[in-house]
Scaffold this active site. Structure first.
Site, PDB file in Angstrom:
ATOM      1  N   TYR A 143      -0.750   8.478  -2.494  1.00  9.91           N
ATOM      2  CA  TYR A 143      -0.884   8.197  -3.921  1.00  9.91           C
ATOM      3  C   TYR A 143      -2.070   8.970  -4.525  1.00  9.91           C
ATOM      4  CZ  TYR A 143       2.240   4.043  -3.736  1.00  9.91           C
ATOM      5  OH  TYR A 143       3.296   3.178  -3.627  1.00  9.91           O
ATOM      6  N   GLY A 144      -3.081   9.195  -3.704  1.00 12.20           N
ATOM      7  CA  GLY A 144      -4.356   9.742  -4.190  1.00 12.20           C
ATOM      8  C   GLY A 144      -4.256  10.957  -5.104  1.00 12.20           C
ATOM      9  N   ASP A 165       0.869  -1.169   0.000  1.00  9.58           N
ATOM     10  CA  ASP A 165       0.000   0.000   0.000  1.00  9.58           C
ATOM     11  C   ASP A 165       0.911   1.227   0.000  1.00  9.58           C
ATOM     12  OD1 ASP A 165      -2.428   1.570   0.354  1.00  9.58           O
ATOM     13  OD2 ASP A 165      -1.800   1.878   2.421  1.00  9.58           O
ATOM     14  N   SER A 166       0.308   2.396  -0.155  1.00 11.66           N
ATOM     15  CA  SER A 166       1.110   3.620  -0.096  1.00 11.66           C
ATOM     16  C   SER A 166       1.645   3.863   1.313  1.00 11.66           C
ATOM     17  CB  SER A 166       0.258   4.821  -0.514  1.00 11.66           C
ATOM     18  OG  SER A 166      -0.800   4.993   0.403  1.00 11.66           O
ATOM     19  N   CYS A 219     -10.899   3.037   0.103  1.00  8.83           N
ATOM     20  CA  CYS A 219      -9.487   3.339   0.310  1.00  8.83           C
ATOM     21  C   CYS A 219      -9.139   2.560   1.562  1.00  8.83           C
ATOM     22  CB  CYS A 219      -9.278   4.831   0.533  1.00  8.83           C
ATOM     23  SG  CYS A 219      -7.629   5.222   1.169  1.00  8.83           S
ATOM     24  N   THR A 220      -8.043   1.802   1.494  1.00 10.24           N
ATOM     25  CA  THR A 220      -7.771   0.886   2.608  1.00 10.24           C
ATOM     26  C   THR A 220      -7.395   1.617   3.900  1.00 10.24           C
ATOM     27  OG1 THR A 220      -5.539   0.592   1.702  1.00 10.24           O
ATOM     28  CG2 THR A 220      -7.178  -1.090   1.168  1.00 10.24           C
ATOM     29  N   HIS A 221      -7.128   2.916   3.801  1.00  8.70           N
ATOM     30  CA  HIS A 221      -6.888   3.694   5.025  1.00  8.70           C
ATOM     31  C   HIS A 221      -8.187   3.963   5.798  1.00  8.70           C
ATOM     32  CE1 HIS A 221      -3.018   4.701   3.149  1.00  8.70           C
ATOM     33  NE2 HIS A 221      -2.641   5.289   4.265  1.00  8.70           N
ATOM     34  N   CYS A 231      -4.289  -1.594  -1.951  1.00  7.28           N
ATOM     35  CA  CYS A 231      -4.460  -0.158  -2.154  1.00  7.28           C
ATOM     36  C   CYS A 231      -5.412   0.002  -3.337  1.00  7.28           C
ATOM     37  CB  CYS A 231      -3.097   0.453  -2.470  1.00  7.28           C
ATOM     38  SG  CYS A 231      -3.178   2.180  -2.975  1.00  7.28           S
ATOM     39  N   ASN A 232      -6.490   0.733  -3.116  1.00  4.05           N
ATOM     40  CA  ASN A 232      -7.468   0.920  -4.190  1.00  4.05           C
ATOM     41  C   ASN A 232      -6.878   1.712  -5.339  1.00  4.05           C
ATOM     42  OD1 ASN A 232     -10.467   0.201  -3.053  1.00  4.05           O
ATOM     43  ND2 ASN A 232      -9.048   0.754  -1.432  1.00  4.05           N
TER      44      ASN A 232
HETATM   45  N1  DGL Z   1      -4.738   3.132   0.824  1.00  2.00           N
HETATM   46  C1  DGL Z   1      -4.738   3.772  -0.480  1.00  2.00           C
HETATM   47  C2  DGL Z   1      -5.965   3.352  -1.245  1.00  2.00           C
HETATM   48  O1  DGL Z   1      -6.585   2.365  -0.881  1.00  2.00           O
HETATM   49  C3  DGL Z   1      -4.581   5.249  -0.271  1.00  2.00           C
HETATM   50  C4  DGL Z   1      -3.802   5.890  -1.305  1.00  2.00           C
HETATM   51  C5  DGL Z   1      -3.121   7.184  -0.927  1.00  2.00           C
HETATM   52  O2  DGL Z   1      -1.990   7.109  -0.507  1.00  2.00           O
HETATM   53  O3  DGL Z   1      -3.703   8.244  -1.155  1.00  2.00           O
HETATM   54  O4  DGL Z   1      -6.331   3.957  -2.232  1.00  2.00           O
END
Ligand code: DGL
Length: 263
Positions: free
Chosen positions: A35-36, A3-4, A178-180, A67-68
């Site tokens: 990443y978003g 993930d990011s 988003c996995t966060h 990570c989505n």
């Molecule tokens: N956890 C990432 C996702 O599921 C977040 C990406 C980010 O860093 O913005 O999209």
């Protein structure tokens, strides 16, 4: 899996609980998060780089894109480039979302990059389920989680504003795309109200991993079955912070964190 940053730990938790015998390598690209807001092409290159690293350095038998944003940007090319199974979080999330709705009005909240990619809109359309879908971006949520601020007044105020479109759409199931975001479930749940089911892709993704391991015969041989898979954590950012916050968010499995610096 990767993930990011810390978000994929929500998927790691589900995987470790479901498949305690499997070894897991978690890569958090905290040196390059979030990443978003980045262009999809850039996220795709990051995902390719990390996948290559996991295969070359850790000899993994499967990669979970936890990570989505990276799933939206890179799933297809990763599957094309590698022989190991590559699992994303978008289709499992959609399955869980459609199973949860009763009124057929569903919402997805995600990063700007994921929403703009249209990946959720396409994945829901492909199921041909007769639902109304409201997708909304929540810029800023990821940064709160990465700072370890999951339940503050500030995040609540931001959530009130960003969740207004999904509230107005009268959805009864909301996918945390988003996995966060599951780390903000308390705040999001407060704002959405108790009639809205919050759905995370973590469990459904873990079930998909288990099915693939079983179908391909790649699963750890029963026989060991001692529930003692090895868990390795790698971060491209501050490893001290990863150990501290990661331990808080995931649990005692985060015993040590290795550093990996990109050239
Ligand atoms: N956890 C990432 C996702 O599921 C977040 C990406 C980010 O860093 O913005 O999209």
């Amino acid at each position: 899996m990767f993930d990011s940053g810390f978000g994929g730990l929500t998927v790691a938790r589900a995987l470790i609980d479901l498949l305690p015998d499997e070894d897991l390598v978690y890569f958090g690209d905290t040196g390059r998060y979030p990443y978003g807001p980045r262009p999809l092409d850039e996220v795709r290159e990051f995902a390719r780089e990390i996948t290559q690293y996991l295969i070359d350095t850790h000899n993994v038998k499967m990669v979970v894109v936890a990570c989505n944003n990276a799933s939206a940007a890179a799933l297809e090319i990763l599957r094309f480039e590698h022989d190991v199974p590559i699992v994303g979080v978008i289709d499992p999330g959609v399955r869980a979302l459609l199973a949860a709705t009763r009124n057929r009005r569903v919402g997805v909240i995600a990063t700007v990059g994921t929403v703009a990619s249209g990946a959720y809109q396409r994945a829901v359309t492909a199921t041909r389920a007769p639902v109304h879908l409201q997708c909304s971006a929540c810029p800023g949520f990821v940064e709160f989680v990465e700072r370890g601020e999951t339940d503050s007044e500030n995040v609540h105020v931001l959530a009130e504003r960003l969740l207004a479109p999904v509230r107005e759409a009268r959805v009864d199931a909301l996918l945390l795309g988003c996995t966060h975001y599951p780390f903000l479930a308390h705040t999001i749940g407060d704002v959405m109200g108790r009639d809205v089911v919050l759905v995370s892709s973590a469990d459904e993704t873990a079930f998909e991993v288990r099915s693939i391991l079983t179908e391909t015969g790649l699963g750890r041989r029963s026989g060991r079955g001692d529930g003692k898979g090895k868990h390795t954590f790698v971060s491209s950012g501050d490893v001290g912070w990863f150990k501290r916050l990661g331990g808080q968010l995931l649990g005692p499995e985060v015993e040590s964190v290795e550093s990996h610096q990109w050239d």
